[in-house]
Design an enzyme around this catalytic site. Structure first.
Site, PDB file in Angstrom:
ATOM      1  N   HIS A  48       0.839  -1.201   0.000  1.00 16.49           N
ATOM      2  CA  HIS A  48       0.000   0.000   0.000  1.00 16.49           C
ATOM      3  C   HIS A  48       0.874   1.250   0.000  1.00 16.49           C
ATOM      4  O   HIS A  48       0.663   2.187   0.768  1.00 16.49           O
ATOM      5  CB  HIS A  48      -0.941  -0.022   1.221  1.00 16.49           C
ATOM      6  CG  HIS A  48      -2.288   0.531   0.904  1.00 16.49           C
ATOM      7  ND1 HIS A  48      -2.613   1.847   1.125  1.00 16.49           N
ATOM      8  CD2 HIS A  48      -3.385  -0.044   0.349  1.00 16.49           C
ATOM      9  CE1 HIS A  48      -3.840   2.042   0.717  1.00 16.49           C
ATOM     10  NE2 HIS A  48      -4.337   0.920   0.245  1.00 16.49           N
ATOM     11  N   HIS A  49       1.882   1.236  -0.839  1.00 11.86           N
ATOM     12  CA  HIS A  49       2.764   2.395  -0.974  1.00 11.86           C
ATOM     13  C   HIS A  49       3.546   2.273  -2.279  1.00 11.86           C
ATOM     14  O   HIS A  49       3.515   1.222  -2.927  1.00 11.86           O
ATOM     15  CB  HIS A  49       3.719   2.502   0.231  1.00 11.86           C
ATOM     16  CG  HIS A  49       4.692   1.366   0.356  1.00 11.86           C
ATOM     17  ND1 HIS A  49       4.587   0.380   1.313  1.00 11.86           N
ATOM     18  CD2 HIS A  49       5.790   1.048  -0.373  1.00 11.86           C
ATOM     19  CE1 HIS A  49       5.568  -0.485   1.172  1.00 11.86           C
ATOM     20  NE2 HIS A  49       6.317  -0.101   0.158  1.00 11.86           N
ATOM     21  N   ALA A  50       4.228   3.347  -2.621  1.00 10.65           N
ATOM     22  CA  ALA A  50       5.181   3.335  -3.737  1.00 10.65           C
ATOM     23  C   ALA A  50       6.491   3.917  -3.223  1.00 10.65           C
ATOM     24  O   ALA A  50       6.558   4.427  -2.104  1.00 10.65           O
ATOM     25  CB  ALA A  50       4.640   4.168  -4.903  1.00 10.65           C
ATOM     26  N   ARG A  95       2.220  -0.678  -4.964  1.00 14.25           N
ATOM     27  CA  ARG A  95       2.100  -2.138  -4.835  1.00 14.25           C
ATOM     28  C   ARG A  95       1.281  -2.514  -3.609  1.00 14.25           C
ATOM     29  O   ARG A  95       1.344  -1.851  -2.568  1.00 14.25           O
ATOM     30  CB  ARG A  95       3.478  -2.823  -4.795  1.00 14.25           C
ATOM     31  CG  ARG A  95       4.177  -3.008  -3.466  1.00 14.25           C
ATOM     32  CD  ARG A  95       4.708  -1.726  -2.874  1.00 14.25           C
ATOM     33  NE  ARG A  95       5.442  -0.872  -3.767  1.00 14.25           N
ATOM     34  CZ  ARG A  95       6.742  -1.014  -4.017  1.00 14.25           C
ATOM     35  NH1 ARG A  95       7.442  -1.926  -3.401  1.00 14.25           N
ATOM     36  NH2 ARG A  95       7.354  -0.178  -4.825  1.00 14.25           N
TER      37      ARG A  95
END
Ligand code: TYD
Length: 141
Positions: A48-50, A95
């Protein structure tokens, strides 16, 4: 959007299998960090981040999981089900990892040391970052 999946060469004999990963040969970057997650309960979503710069290869070395990749324009889901396969995650790629089997061990090879400042944890901020990013700022392998 092209998903880059790696199939590594297992060196198998009657004693079992062995996979070796070398930087710049099997892995397209210098490996500065390795981490892995396990005991990820069913229903859990991780990631839950890039990242602004970090490149990674994700390998589910035991069990299975799914990886959703989102470049801000398109989304693709990749199943990871074999200990000899991995998926490349470039920088500037949102992702999410989910559908972990009870026995899943997800190993990540990373091109940089841990740096919280490299994270983009807010999806709207990610979309803004993508829109301000030129193609040559996104790593290609
Ligand atoms: P987090 O980024 O939430 O994991 P995920 O990407 O799976 O959602 O990281 C969980 C915790 O682990 C958080 O406190 C930061 C810490 N951490 C490190 O100390 N070093 C690392 O290399 C990573 C990836 C996380």
């Amino acid at each position: 959007m092209q998903v880059i999946k790696y199939v590594f060469q297992p060196h198998g004999d009657d004693r079992g299998q062995l996979v070796s990963l070398e930087e710049f040969k099997d892995i397209p970057f210098r490996i500065k960090r390795v981490y892995y997650m396990y005991d990820t309960g069913s229903g859990v979503v991780r990631g839950h981040h890039a990242h602004k710069s970090l490149q990674q290869i994700l390998i589910c070395i035991h069990g299975s999981c799914k990886v959703m990749l989102d470049n801000g324009k398109e989304k693709k889901t990749v199943p990871l089900e074999k200990p000899y396969e991995g998926v490349y995650v470039s920088n500037v790629m949102w992702r999410e990892m989910y559908d972990f089997s009870d026995d899943a061990v997800l190993m990540v090879l990373a091109s940089e040391l841990y740096n919280e400042e490299d994270y983009i944890r807010d999806y709207d901020e990610f979309l803004k970052f993508v829109n301000n990013c030129s193609d040559n700022e996104i790593e290609q392998v």
